[in-house]
Design a protein around this motif. Structure first.
Motif, mmCIF file in Angstrom:
data_model
loop_
_atom_site.group_PDB
_atom_site.id
_atom_site.type_symbol
_atom_site.label_atom_id
_atom_site.label_comp_id
_atom_site.label_asym_id
_atom_site.label_seq_id
_atom_site.Cartn_x
_atom_site.Cartn_y
_atom_site.Cartn_z
ATOM 1 N N PRO A 82 0.832 -1.204 0.000
ATOM 2 C CA PRO A 82 0.000 0.000 0.000
ATOM 3 C C PRO A 82 0.869 1.258 0.000
ATOM 4 O O PRO A 82 1.843 1.333 0.741
ATOM 5 C CB PRO A 82 -0.795 -0.101 1.314
ATOM 6 N N ALA A 83 0.520 2.216 -0.828
ATOM 7 C CA ALA A 83 1.204 3.515 -0.816
ATOM 8 C C ALA A 83 0.455 4.404 0.157
ATOM 9 O O ALA A 83 -0.132 5.416 -0.208
ATOM 10 C CB ALA A 83 1.225 4.125 -2.213
ATOM 11 N N LEU A 99 7.702 1.999 -2.826
ATOM 12 C CA LEU A 99 8.097 0.661 -3.254
ATOM 13 C C LEU A 99 9.598 0.428 -3.141
ATOM 14 O O LEU A 99 10.088 -0.656 -3.445
ATOM 15 C CB LEU A 99 7.643 0.419 -4.699
ATOM 16 N N ARG A 100 10.343 1.438 -2.708
ATOM 17 C CA ARG A 100 11.802 1.347 -2.655
ATOM 18 C C ARG A 100 12.315 0.153 -1.857
ATOM 19 O O ARG A 100 13.271 -0.507 -2.290
ATOM 20 C CB ARG A 100 12.367 2.660 -2.094
ATOM 21 N N PRO A 101 11.724 -0.207 -0.707
ATOM 22 C CA PRO A 101 12.225 -1.387 0.022
ATOM 23 C C PRO A 101 12.170 -2.670 -0.807
ATOM 24 O O PRO A 101 13.009 -3.556 -0.646
ATOM 25 C CB PRO A 101 11.300 -1.472 1.244
ATOM 26 N N ILE A 117 6.363 -4.551 -10.060
ATOM 27 C CA ILE A 117 6.171 -3.887 -8.776
ATOM 28 C C ILE A 117 5.123 -2.797 -8.965
ATOM 29 O O ILE A 117 5.269 -1.935 -9.833
ATOM 30 C CB ILE A 117 7.489 -3.278 -8.251
ATOM 31 N N ALA A 118 4.076 -2.850 -8.148
ATOM 32 C CA ALA A 118 2.994 -1.882 -8.316
ATOM 33 C C ALA A 118 2.303 -1.646 -6.981
ATOM 34 O O ALA A 118 2.313 -2.510 -6.105
ATOM 35 C CB ALA A 118 1.981 -2.398 -9.339
ATOM 36 N N ASP A 167 3.560 -6.651 0.587
ATOM 37 C CA ASP A 167 4.364 -6.166 1.707
ATOM 38 C C ASP A 167 3.601 -5.094 2.489
ATOM 39 O O ASP A 167 2.689 -4.457 1.951
ATOM 40 C CB ASP A 167 5.675 -5.600 1.148
ATOM 41 N N GLU A 168 3.966 -4.895 3.757
ATOM 42 C CA GLU A 168 3.333 -3.879 4.613
ATOM 43 C C GLU A 168 1.822 -4.032 4.631
ATOM 44 O O GLU A 168 1.066 -3.054 4.570
ATOM 45 C CB GLU A 168 3.722 -2.465 4.136
#
Length: 340
Positions: free
Chosen positions: A165-166, A189-191, A216-217, A235-236
């Motif tokens: 999630p952003a 998304l850097r990690p 990656i999105a 992730d997250e």
């Protein structure tokens, strides 16, 4: 005075187990209140009668075993072995540290570092859906990417799809950020990029992305898709609502597997919105093909201070819960007295 001994075959073994300037030996001495000295080809551990002297010998013997396997001994490993030895889990931990998940582009093995991590990787291998909940530094995302890389190399999957999630800026507010879509979501998304670059190498990871083998999105853009023959990593996940996680899980197509990772102590959602991760784990628990894995502070493999930070926050959270429970009890008692 109790004495234990460890035999060495070479000077290199002695130096590796004792550490640079006897750093590792000094850590063991301080933590267990023992004295360690080198006598010819053996280490002598002395201490008061009891468990600590034996634990020190077990830890040094485990360090020797790991060194013989080719492990690069570090301070963090010493502290981890000390903690596991005190809990009686030393053998299991050493076996776990011999489990290679995959090999990086540079030829370095990526291994599990704790028993919890080994169980997590096994869950990734054996189940269609894995939900992994644990604190920062436990390798949730990194090991998921490593397992995905292994599956891609083995031909078990055709692509890797990674999402998160952003949420920090709110996905509906991405339009306020400069640049195209990729530039807008890139900071969030850097990690994931970091893990990919570490495992595949930056150049190969970029080529795989260009060929859409790795995608990656942001999580919001998963809606409406069917994901076939893929390893999907969300992730997250603690920063996603339950309906959003349901949406993501129902994207699974033929020959695909999914992992949701998250730390429920680091939720960035607005106070008006609930995290769906714990509820999702509760709903799906017991379904065949789905694994719920929980890591804890013993699985933290970053700098030792990260583990200490996690422990400190866990203690504070426990105190908070105790105060809340005490407050509820006091209110209940007050109501009973009032009614009486």
């Amino acid at each position: 005075m109790q004495t234990e001994q460890i035999e060495f075959d070479t000077v290199d073994q002695q130096q590796a187990v004792f550490g640079m300037q006897d750093q590792f030996a000094k850590i063991i001495e301080k933590e267990l209140n023992v004295s360690i000295s080198l006598r010819d080809s053996r280490a002598e551990i002395k201490g008061e009668p009891g468990r600590n002297t034996k634990i020190a010998a077990e830890v040094m013997d485990s360090l020797l075993t790991l060194y013989k396997r080719g492990e690069n001994l570090k301070e963090g490993i010493v502290y981890r072995l000390l903690e596991e030895a005190a809990e009686g889990n030393l053998d299991e931990t050493c076996k776990a540290m011999d489990s290679v998940v995959t090999i990086t582009q540079k030829g370095a093995p990526i291994k599990c570092k704790t028993f919890g991590q080994k169980n997590y990787v096994k869950a990734l291998q054996d189940h269609v859906v894995t939900i992994c909940i644990g604190p920062a530094g436990t390798g949730k995302t990194y090991l998921a990417v490593a397992q995905a890389a292994r599956e891609l190399k083995n031909g078990d999957i055709e692509r890797i799809i990674m999402s998160r999630p952003a949420i920090e800026a709110g996905e509906e507010r991405l339009g306020f950020l400069p640049g195209d879509l990729a530039q807008k979501v890139d900071p969030y998304l850097r990690p994931l990029y970091d893990a990919l670059h570490d495992i595949f190498g930056a150049d190969k990871a970029e080529k795989l992305r260009e060929r859409r083998i790795i995608e990656i999105a942001p999580l919001a853009y998963m809606r409406g898709r069917t994901l076939n023959h893929a390893r999907v990593i969300i992730d997250e996940s603690q920063n996603a609502s339950l309906p959003t996680l349901k949406m993501a899980l129902t994207r699974l197509g033929e020959g695909s597997k999914m992992v949701l990772t998250g730390d429920v102590t680091q939720i960035d959602l607005p106070k008006t919105q609930d995290s769906g991760l714990e509820k999702c784990a509760e709903i799906l628990n017991g379904i065949e093909g789905i694994s719920i894995t929980r890591l804890n502070n013993r699985d933290v493999v970053r700098n030792k201070i990260v583990k200490d930070i996690v422990k400190a926050f866990e203690k504070e959270e426990q105190k908070k819960q105790m105060r809340q429970e005490k407050g509820k009890t006091s209110k209940t008692s007050f109501r009973r007295k009032t009614k009486a």
